[in-house]
Design a protein around this motif. Sequence first.
Motif, PDB file in Angstrom:
ATOM      1  N   HIS A 104      -9.809   4.265  -5.917  1.00 15.26           N
ATOM      2  CA  HIS A 104      -8.876   5.387  -5.775  1.00 15.26           C
ATOM      3  C   HIS A 104      -9.573   6.732  -5.968  1.00 15.26           C
ATOM      4  CE1 HIS A 104      -8.624   5.412 -10.218  1.00 15.26           C
ATOM      5  NE2 HIS A 104      -8.457   4.105 -10.119  1.00 15.26           N
ATOM      6  N   ASP A 105     -10.543   6.816  -6.888  1.00 18.50           N
ATOM      7  CA  ASP A 105     -11.265   8.081  -7.056  1.00 18.50           C
ATOM      8  C   ASP A 105     -12.133   8.367  -5.835  1.00 18.50           C
ATOM      9  OD1 ASP A 105     -10.163   8.610  -9.519  1.00 18.50           O
ATOM     10  OD2 ASP A 105     -11.803   7.672 -10.639  1.00 18.50           O
ATOM     11  N   GLY A 106     -12.788   7.342  -5.328  1.00 20.51           N
ATOM     12  CA  GLY A 106     -13.633   7.541  -4.151  1.00 20.51           C
ATOM     13  C   GLY A 106     -12.836   7.970  -2.939  1.00 20.51           C
ATOM     14  N   LEU A 107     -11.689   7.334  -2.710  1.00 21.13           N
ATOM     15  CA  LEU A 107     -10.877   7.714  -1.568  1.00 21.13           C
ATOM     16  C   LEU A 107     -10.348   9.135  -1.733  1.00 21.13           C
ATOM     17  CD1 LEU A 107      -9.557   7.002   1.119  1.00 21.13           C
ATOM     18  CD2 LEU A 107      -7.614   6.072  -0.155  1.00 21.13           C
ATOM     19  N   THR A 156       0.790  -1.219   0.000  1.00 17.02           N
ATOM     20  CA  THR A 156       0.000   0.000   0.000  1.00 17.02           C
ATOM     21  C   THR A 156       0.829   1.281   0.000  1.00 17.02           C
ATOM     22  OG1 THR A 156      -0.091   0.221   2.418  1.00 17.02           O
ATOM     23  CG2 THR A 156      -1.696  -1.238   1.393  1.00 17.02           C
ATOM     24  N   ARG A 157       2.065   1.214   0.446  1.00 18.15           N
ATOM     25  CA  ARG A 157       2.922   2.386   0.587  1.00 18.15           C
ATOM     26  C   ARG A 157       2.410   3.364   1.642  1.00 18.15           C
ATOM     27  NH1 ARG A 157       4.870   3.971  -5.581  1.00 18.15           N
ATOM     28  NH2 ARG A 157       5.204   1.832  -6.308  1.00 18.15           N
ATOM     29  N   VAL A 158       1.473   2.916   2.433  1.00 14.42           N
ATOM     30  CA  VAL A 158       0.951   3.740   3.525  1.00 14.42           C
ATOM     31  C   VAL A 158       1.725   3.419   4.790  1.00 14.42           C
ATOM     32  CG1 VAL A 158      -1.061   4.229   4.970  1.00 14.42           C
ATOM     33  CG2 VAL A 158      -1.337   3.896   2.500  1.00 14.42           C
ATOM     34  N   GLU A 159       2.042   4.440   5.568  1.00 14.54           N
ATOM     35  CA  GLU A 159       2.817   4.264   6.800  1.00 14.54           C
ATOM     36  C   GLU A 159       1.860   3.964   7.955  1.00 14.54           C
ATOM     37  OE1 GLU A 159       4.948   7.936   7.055  1.00 14.54           O
ATOM     38  OE2 GLU A 159       6.277   7.450   5.375  1.00 14.54           O
ATOM     39  N   TRP A 160       1.402   2.723   7.996  1.00 14.59           N
ATOM     40  CA  TRP A 160       0.389   2.327   8.977  1.00 14.59           C
ATOM     41  C   TRP A 160       0.955   2.332  10.388  1.00 14.59           C
ATOM     42  CZ3 TRP A 160      -4.201   2.580   7.058  1.00 14.59           C
ATOM     43  CH2 TRP A 160      -4.456   2.201   5.741  1.00 14.59           C
ATOM     44  N   ARG A 161       0.174   2.880  11.314  1.00 19.09           N
ATOM     45  CA  ARG A 161       0.482   2.790  12.740  1.00 19.09           C
ATOM     46  C   ARG A 161      -0.361   1.682  13.347  1.00 19.09           C
ATOM     47  NH1 ARG A 161       1.900   7.291   9.744  1.00 19.09           N
ATOM     48  NH2 ARG A 161       2.652   9.040  11.031  1.00 19.09           N
ATOM     49  N   GLU A 162       0.076   1.211  14.488  1.00 18.48           N
ATOM     50  CA  GLU A 162      -0.737   0.271  15.250  1.00 18.48           C
ATOM     51  C   GLU A 162      -1.780   1.032  16.051  1.00 18.48           C
ATOM     52  OE1 GLU A 162       1.664  -2.183  17.713  1.00 18.48           O
ATOM     53  OE2 GLU A 162       2.645  -3.204  16.047  1.00 18.48           O
ATOM     54  N   TRP A 163      -2.876   0.336  16.331  1.00 15.58           N
ATOM     55  CA  TRP A 163      -3.913   0.932  17.177  1.00 15.58           C
ATOM     56  C   TRP A 163      -3.354   1.181  18.568  1.00 15.58           C
ATOM     57  CZ3 TRP A 163      -8.770   2.884  16.868  1.00 15.58           C
ATOM     58  CH2 TRP A 163      -9.442   3.084  18.076  1.00 15.58           C
ATOM     59  N   LEU A 203      -2.035   8.813  -3.678  1.00 21.97           N
ATOM     60  CA  LEU A 203      -2.993   8.644  -2.586  1.00 21.97           C
ATOM     61  C   LEU A 203      -2.279   8.271  -1.297  1.00 21.97           C
ATOM     62  CD1 LEU A 203      -6.062   6.802  -4.146  1.00 21.97           C
ATOM     63  CD2 LEU A 203      -5.974   9.116  -3.207  1.00 21.97           C
ATOM     64  N   ALA A 204      -1.299   7.384  -1.398  1.00 18.95           N
ATOM     65  CA  ALA A 204      -0.550   7.001  -0.204  1.00 18.95           C
ATOM     66  C   ALA A 204       0.148   8.213   0.399  1.00 18.95           C
ATOM     67  CB  ALA A 204       0.462   5.910  -0.551  1.00 18.95           C
ATOM     68  N   ALA A 205       0.730   9.037  -0.443  1.00 20.89           N
ATOM     69  CA  ALA A 205       1.392  10.244   0.052  1.00 20.89           C
ATOM     70  C   ALA A 205       0.387  11.190   0.696  1.00 20.89           C
ATOM     71  CB  ALA A 205       2.113  10.936  -1.099  1.00 20.89           C
ATOM     72  N   ASP A 219      -6.224  -2.582  -0.808  1.00 20.25           N
ATOM     73  CA  ASP A 219      -4.788  -2.340  -0.637  1.00 20.25           C
ATOM     74  C   ASP A 219      -4.090  -2.250  -1.993  1.00 20.25           C
ATOM     75  OD1 ASP A 219      -4.827  -2.220   2.083  1.00 20.25           O
ATOM     76  OD2 ASP A 219      -4.044  -4.234   2.421  1.00 20.25           O
ATOM     77  N   ALA A 220      -4.401  -3.206  -2.884  1.00 15.99           N
ATOM     78  CA  ALA A 220      -3.697  -3.293  -4.165  1.00 15.99           C
ATOM     79  C   ALA A 220      -4.120  -2.221  -5.152  1.00 15.99           C
ATOM     80  CB  ALA A 220      -3.925  -4.679  -4.773  1.00 15.99           C
ATOM     81  N   GLU A 221      -5.403  -1.811  -5.092  1.00 14.06           N
ATOM     82  CA  GLU A 221      -5.912  -0.910  -6.115  1.00 14.06           C
ATOM     83  C   GLU A 221      -6.086   0.531  -5.651  1.00 14.06           C
ATOM     84  OE1 GLU A 221      -9.348  -2.418  -8.033  1.00 14.06           O
ATOM     85  OE2 GLU A 221      -8.436  -4.350  -8.538  1.00 14.06           O
ATOM     86  N   THR A 222      -6.113   0.745  -4.351  1.00 17.57           N
ATOM     87  CA  THR A 222      -6.354   2.106  -3.847  1.00 17.57           C
ATOM     88  C   THR A 222      -5.159   2.623  -3.065  1.00 17.57           C
ATOM     89  OG1 THR A 222      -8.727   1.653  -3.731  1.00 17.57           O
ATOM     90  CG2 THR A 222      -7.907   3.549  -2.492  1.00 17.57           C
ATOM     91  N   TYR A 223      -4.833   1.956  -1.966  1.00 18.41           N
ATOM     92  CA  TYR A 223      -3.741   2.451  -1.129  1.00 18.41           C
ATOM     93  C   TYR A 223      -2.375   2.323  -1.811  1.00 18.41           C
ATOM     94  CZ  TYR A 223      -6.955   2.704   2.850  1.00 18.41           C
ATOM     95  OH  TYR A 223      -7.981   3.021   3.701  1.00 18.41           O
TER      96      TYR A 223
END
Length: 565
Positions: A105-108, A7-14, A54-56, A45-49
């Motif tokens: 991706h457009d919706g997000l 996803t290239r998103v910098e996920w944090r833990e809850w 978007l990830a940035a 994950d594969a198509e949006t994040y």
Amino acid sequence: METDDVTRVEWREWGADAFDEAADRDVPVLLSLTATWCDHCHEMDAETYAVPTLAANVNDGFVPVRVDVDRHPRVRDRYNMGGFPSTVFLAPDGSILTGAGYLGHDGLRQVLERVRSVWETKGAEAGSIPRPLQDTEPPAGQLTADVERQMLGQLTDQYDEVAGGWGEEPKFPLPDALEFALKRDREMALRCFDAVSANLLDEYEGGFYRFATGQDWSGLQHEKLLDSNAALLRAFANAYLYTGEDSYRKPAERALEYLTTTLWVPESGEDGDDRSHGGAFAGSQAPGDPESHVLEASDREAVDQPPVDETVFAGANALAIDALCTYRAYTDDERAGRYAERALETLRDAMLEDGVVTHYRPAGADSGWAVESERGLLADQARVLQALTNARSILGADTVDDAVAVADATIDRLRVGDSFVDGPRSGAGLLEHPLRPLDANVELADALLDLAAITGEDRYERVARETLEAFAGASDRFSVQVARYASVATRVLEGSLVIRIGTPAGSDLHRAACRIADHEKVVVPGVQGVSDVPEGAAVAERGSRTTEPATTPAELSDHVSNLLV
């Protein structure tokens, strides 16, 4: 912080750190609720994040948090947007700004812009707290026979005479409704059982698919979850109890095979071999390639099996133990009893301490505590209590002390007023807001009634009654998803059928008692010398009525029939 390779998103833990960061940066939290078995989650994950821009955008303007809904059910129940993935935007205090399900991706991109605009205009004032977390007390009332009648009316109104099952779309199997209807409208119940087995049972691999998106059972969702498979195994076993027909035993047997093969996680010895004791059931299996499920059996053999999440969840394993014990009671299937005993051993040794249940153990973990797991969640406590009481009733296991410890710890830690909250009233986001889930309260009340019958302790029956009464003011509006409420309410009002046996578990008299056609009964074997039951005899009771001792299966059946008239 971890950057996902997909996803290239910098996920944090809850946790508090993520919300503190959001407050320091004065930005919203983007909460992504996912599950290992959820294909749409992986697709998003594969198509949006995975879109770099978007990830940035997410990384720069939000604090992204990823939560596995199976491992964090309290987060799931407070923020679920109606399915998974859930994409939820939160203020730093945990209140909800807005939310959605799957987003392309457009919706997000559009939602990110809208949330950013709202945040810049209103800030945290735009957040809201869901109504179930605002009302601290459910609507109380009196239990009456109307509860059972109203629920049967709900089932009749929502019964699908064409496709079977209840409701329109999506179509879920609703095992609690199946079991409720077995005693109240068997013809309707069996037609629904037939629809579930015809449409959701995987004839090749065994086990049941989770649900169908269409009213006609089309659009199968091929993931298989331990808890739903265990509940359906038990339900079909109970249908077999009433009918004696293989058309209901065989689906239960296929589910048993699936649980004890595909979902079985053995406890390995030093040489890596499966030990003869220990082990547990994995949490779920992903759906895999949809095309593979329509292949002929010979072609499916060449297809790679979908991955299994080997995380061991206490509550789901307890449901499996309960189901295997039930199947064992009606069929004498030694495999069911053996695997129930092995999973019970793991549950008691590695996930239960001083009556408090550890929610999960990570896949491949050594015996011991899963330190990152929550403990003492209501659903886990209720299901483990039910497994312990059923193991006592069916297997004759020495589980009463553990059952009492679980019941007492649950009452001490989670009872607030006359009902129970879902877990510790602490944590990040909205976790400190109490939630009183009806389904888990009902499961606990049901298990407490069994414990009261086994121990003779009236206080557990009193707590069960008060728990149901705490919700009774809304009972006329309960959906068929909580049909078990009506079943347990009837047990409270009319008294449970309890059969005490002066012989050990496995004796002919005990086996006959287990096969009495009432799946809500409680059987207590091996009580000679500690009750009014003579050695070698059985006594049945319901409410204030008690039968004379019976010494043969036929005599016991006659006595119970007269008792229930």
